[in-house]
Scaffold this active site. Structure first.
Site: not given
Ligand code: HEM
Length: 329
Positions: A69, A73, A102, A201
């Protein structure tokens, strides 16, 4: 006779190496990055990154999600310059302390510190933190069964990090499709890039707090988001009761880079409202459908990552190579 053959062969070799350099220059000419940037200055750089990463994942496999992620960011705020890794100093609140996207959400900064120390021991002052972020992301995906790609390198590190810029560039999980589309377009990314990159995701977890509104008070209605499959909503509620500090897997398989995320989205089981919003318009929906095929996703994801990881990069004599990823030199 032998001398003539030898000379002929040498000329060919020289021609070939000139050709390779020209190709690298031309490829790098687009944004100054190219795969193998460190092959002369630090030949073992990429294997040091991988081996050090593996030692961290061995003690905490859940670090893969947050580390992947980090690419998103970091790149959406001042470009891919590792500004996310800088600590707050004095009265400046840095990106990593931006409450919402973050702070308390991204973890694993110690992994970059560990990798950076190993690299500094081998090749002092050579490898940027910005490149480490991208190499780590590729390695996580490969370790989770996803596609390999050559990561263009040569980024340098930024010196500025502001929480306010993280808040204005990173959209939240309750966003609709237009909000996400616009946020990606601002950084030169297309609607297809948005849907493909969000395929990340497929890995990792989300804290229950990120879906509380969707489950219990969607848009202030006191109801569950109607775009969420009813039985899945019940399952999520049992794992995330009101006020829960727990977390849930994003697509059911936390450590497998696969197409399950897209299959879930198609049957209204995308975890976030932002994921579900891909079904609200025909174009993103058609991309979700395409990406349920492994060969599409495994080809498109690396391409989109290379594109995202080129946003606003610092090259040549811009920025710096930090000694410690958390501090400017
Ligand atoms: C507008 C698009 C996106 C939104 C709204 C979004 C939102 C989120 C949110 C709310 C979480 C959970 C965070 C938490 O538990 O605090 C998450 C997790 C994650 N996001 Fe996204 N995301 C987006 C795009 C992306 C992109 C482009 C990537 C990477 C290329 C990504 C990779 C990940 C990963 C790998 C997780 C898991 C994190 C963990 O295991 O702690 N996301 N995302």
């Amino acid at each position: 006779m032998m001398a003539a053959v030898r000379e002929h062969c040498w000329k060919r070799v020289l021609l070939l190496s000139t050709l390779i350099s020209c190709i690298l220059f031309l490829v790098g000419g687009v944004n100054g990055l190219y795969p193998g940037f460190y092959s002369y200055s630090c030949p073992n750089a990429e294997s040091i990154v991988l081996e050090t990463l593996k030692t961290f994942l061995a003690s905490d496999p859940t670090l893969g999600g947050p580390l992947l992620r980090v690419t998103y960011h970091d790149c959406f705020v001042r470009g891919c310059d590792a500004s996310l890794l800088l600590n707050s100093v004095g009265n400046n609140t840095a990106e990593k302390d931006a409450v919402g996207p973050n702070k308390d959400s991204i973890r694993g900064y110690e992994v970059y510190d560990g990798i950076k120390s190993a690299l500094e021991a081998a090749c002092p002052g050579v490898i940027s933190c910005a490149d480490i972020i991208q190499l780590v992301a590729r390695d996580i995906i490969v370790l989770d069964g996803g596609p390999y790609w050559n990561v263009p390198t040569g980024r340098r590190d930024g010196r500025v990090s502001k929480a306010s810029e993280a808040l204005s560039n990173l959209v939240g999980p309750n966003s609709n499709y237009t909000t996400q589309k616009d946020a990606f377009a601002k950084h030169g990314l297309t609607e297809k890039d948005l849907v493909v990159l969000t395929g990340a995701h497929t890995i990792g977890r989300a804290r229950c707090v990120t879906i509380q509104n969707r489950l219990y008070n969607f848009s202030g209605t006191g109801q569950t988001d109607p775009s969420l499959d009813a039985s899945y909503a019940e399952k999520l509620k049992s794992k995330c009761p009101k006020g829960s500090n727990s977390s849930v897997k994003l697509d059911g398989t936390q450590f497998h880079f696969d197409t399950r995320y897209y299959k879930n989205v198609l049957v209204n089981k995308g975890l976030f409202h932002s994921d579900a919003s891909f079904l609200t318009e025909s174009f993103p929906k058609s991309i979700v459908e395409l990406e349920t095929k492994k060969h599409n996703f495994f080809a498109d994801f690396p391409e989109a990552m290379i594109k995202m990881s080129s946003i606003g990069v610092l090259i040549h004599d811009e920025g710096e190579i930090r000694k410690n990823c958390a501090f400017v030199d």
